[in-house]
Design a protein around this motif. Structure first.
Motif, PDB file in Angstrom:
ATOM      1  N   GLU A  93       0.830  -1.205   0.000  1.00 29.84           N
ATOM      2  CA  GLU A  93       0.000   0.000   0.000  1.00 29.84           C
ATOM      3  C   GLU A  93       0.867   1.259   0.000  1.00 29.84           C
ATOM      4  O   GLU A  93       0.609   2.200  -0.754  1.00 29.84           O
ATOM      5  CB  GLU A  93      -0.923  -0.013   1.223  1.00 29.84           C
ATOM      6  CG  GLU A  93      -1.862   1.176   1.320  1.00 29.84           C
ATOM      7  CD  GLU A  93      -2.937   1.181   0.249  1.00 29.84           C
ATOM      8  OE1 GLU A  93      -3.683   2.184   0.185  1.00 29.84           O
ATOM      9  OE2 GLU A  93      -3.024   0.210  -0.530  1.00 29.84           O
ATOM     10  N   SER A  96       2.498   1.508  -3.443  1.00 29.28           N
ATOM     11  CA  SER A  96       1.544   1.909  -4.476  1.00 29.28           C
ATOM     12  C   SER A  96       1.200   3.384  -4.379  1.00 29.28           C
ATOM     13  O   SER A  96       1.109   4.087  -5.395  1.00 29.28           O
ATOM     14  CB  SER A  96       0.274   1.057  -4.354  1.00 29.28           C
ATOM     15  OG  SER A  96      -0.652   1.386  -5.355  1.00 29.28           O
ATOM     16  N   ARG A  97       1.030   3.889  -3.170  1.00 31.79           N
ATOM     17  CA  ARG A  97       0.694   5.307  -2.996  1.00 31.79           C
ATOM     18  C   ARG A  97       1.870   6.203  -3.385  1.00 31.79           C
ATOM     19  O   ARG A  97       1.677   7.291  -3.941  1.00 31.79           O
ATOM     20  CB  ARG A  97       0.281   5.580  -1.549  1.00 31.79           C
ATOM     21  CG  ARG A  97      -1.044   4.948  -1.174  1.00 31.79           C
ATOM     22  CD  ARG A  97      -1.474   5.350   0.229  1.00 31.79           C
ATOM     23  NE  ARG A  97      -2.667   4.631   0.640  1.00 31.79           N
ATOM     24  CZ  ARG A  97      -3.311   4.839   1.772  1.00 31.79           C
ATOM     25  NH1 ARG A  97      -2.859   5.752   2.629  1.00 31.79           N
ATOM     26  NH2 ARG A  97      -4.397   4.155   2.088  1.00 31.79           N
ATOM     27  N   SER A 103      -4.315   3.233  -4.201  1.00 31.34           N
ATOM     28  CA  SER A 103      -4.235   2.098  -3.288  1.00 31.34           C
ATOM     29  C   SER A 103      -3.964   0.793  -4.025  1.00 31.34           C
ATOM     30  O   SER A 103      -4.349   0.633  -5.195  1.00 31.34           O
ATOM     31  CB  SER A 103      -5.538   1.967  -2.493  1.00 31.34           C
ATOM     32  OG  SER A 103      -5.606   2.945  -1.485  1.00 31.34           O
ATOM     33  N   SER A 104      -3.316  -0.114  -3.320  1.00 24.20           N
ATOM     34  CA  SER A 104      -3.063  -1.446  -3.865  1.00 24.20           C
ATOM     35  C   SER A 104      -4.295  -2.326  -3.667  1.00 24.20           C
ATOM     36  O   SER A 104      -4.940  -2.275  -2.616  1.00 24.20           O
ATOM     37  CB  SER A 104      -1.856  -2.076  -3.158  1.00 24.20           C
ATOM     38  OG  SER A 104      -1.779  -3.451  -3.412  1.00 24.20           O
ATOM     39  N   PHE A 107      -4.438  -4.326  -0.467  1.00 22.21           N
ATOM     40  CA  PHE A 107      -4.886  -3.678   0.768  1.00 22.21           C
ATOM     41  C   PHE A 107      -6.385  -3.900   0.980  1.00 22.21           C
ATOM     42  O   PHE A 107      -6.831  -4.138   2.108  1.00 22.21           O
ATOM     43  CB  PHE A 107      -4.578  -2.184   0.715  1.00 22.21           C
ATOM     44  CG  PHE A 107      -4.956  -1.443   1.968  1.00 22.21           C
ATOM     45  CD1 PHE A 107      -4.207  -1.580   3.127  1.00 22.21           C
ATOM     46  CD2 PHE A 107      -6.075  -0.625   1.999  1.00 22.21           C
ATOM     47  CE1 PHE A 107      -4.557  -0.905   4.293  1.00 22.21           C
ATOM     48  CE2 PHE A 107      -6.438   0.047   3.151  1.00 22.21           C
ATOM     49  CZ  PHE A 107      -5.672  -0.090   4.307  1.00 22.21           C
TER      50      PHE A 107
END
Length: 236
Positions: A93, A96-97, A103-104, A107
């Motif tokens: 997460e 990815s951010r 968001s992933s 998550f």
């Protein structure tokens, strides 16, 4: 009021605490199981005040242990899927951010696992306390026990390990070492039952934090889409 700051740090801290508590729960339940399959099986010598000494089997005929299996499942799920899985989910997460500002998917999958784990813990908590309450308040009848000496198991009643060994300690056991070992293991049995309360509270806190973070991210993404539509529409 809208949440503007990420909750990933408190989520990570709560996940860590939940994992530790889950490991403690698994350890206590495993200790009970090991005791039941070794020393707890007895037999133990008993010396009635008005009768001849006899042996009583270490376990009753009707011993219920499903609540222990349920607690073990709750602890294992919290440790493996929520704890270890959370480390991976939170790392992905953050990554990815930072890279793509979104968001992933992992998550969101983990958020569902957190919910399911909390529900399993709640079931284990309710089941364990209800079962302990329903089988509590019993005593071992010395007459019945003496009429069914070891290796025959005590036939009356329905017992959880905690309630059985608590009742066993009320008997006039001959060997002080038996009383000491049983008393120590009884404390661990009570420990894992009450530890389910801590596991439930930590699971609830984590669920709330994860839910708020998912809501915050989804709300932020919705606002971005709305703003993009406004800026991209010449009529507006």
């Amino acid at each position: 009021m809208a949440l503007k700051r990420s909750l990933l740090v408190p989520i990570g801290l709560t996940t860590f605490l939940l994992g530790i508590d889950a490991a403690v729960s698994l350890g206590l339940v495993s200790s009970m199981v090991a005791f039941l399959h070794s020393y707890g099986g007895g037999p133990f010598p008993v010396a009635p005040p008005n009768g001849a000494p006899f042996l009583i089997a270490g376990e009753p005929a009707n011993l219920v242990t499903d609540q222990g299996h349920t607690a073990n499942a709750a602890g294992g799920t919290a440790l493996i899927l929520v704890g270890f899985g959370g480390v991976l989910a939170l790392w992905l997460e953050r990554r990815s951010r930072k890279k793509w500002d979104r968001s992933s998917p992992v998550f969101y999958v983990w958020a569902v696992i957190v919910l399911l784990s909390f529900l399993l813990t709640m079931v284990a908590l309710i089941y364990t306390f209800v079962e302990t309450s329903m089988t509590g308040g019993q005593t071992i009848d010395l007459g019945v026990a003496e009429a069914n000496p070891a290796p025959t198991r005590y036939p009356d009643g329905r017992w959880t390990p905690e309630n059985w060994y608590a009742a066993l300690l009320e008997l006039p056991l001959v060997n002080p070492n038996n009383r000491r070992v049983i008393s120590g293991n009884l404390g661990m049995m009570r420990g894992w039952r009450w530890n389910l309360v801590a596991l439930f509270v930590l699971g609830f806190v984590l669920l709330v934090l994860v839910g708020l973070e998912v809501w915050r991210v989804r709300r932020r993404d919705t606002q971005r889409v709305s703003m993009a539509e406004v800026l991209g529409d010449p009529a507006k």
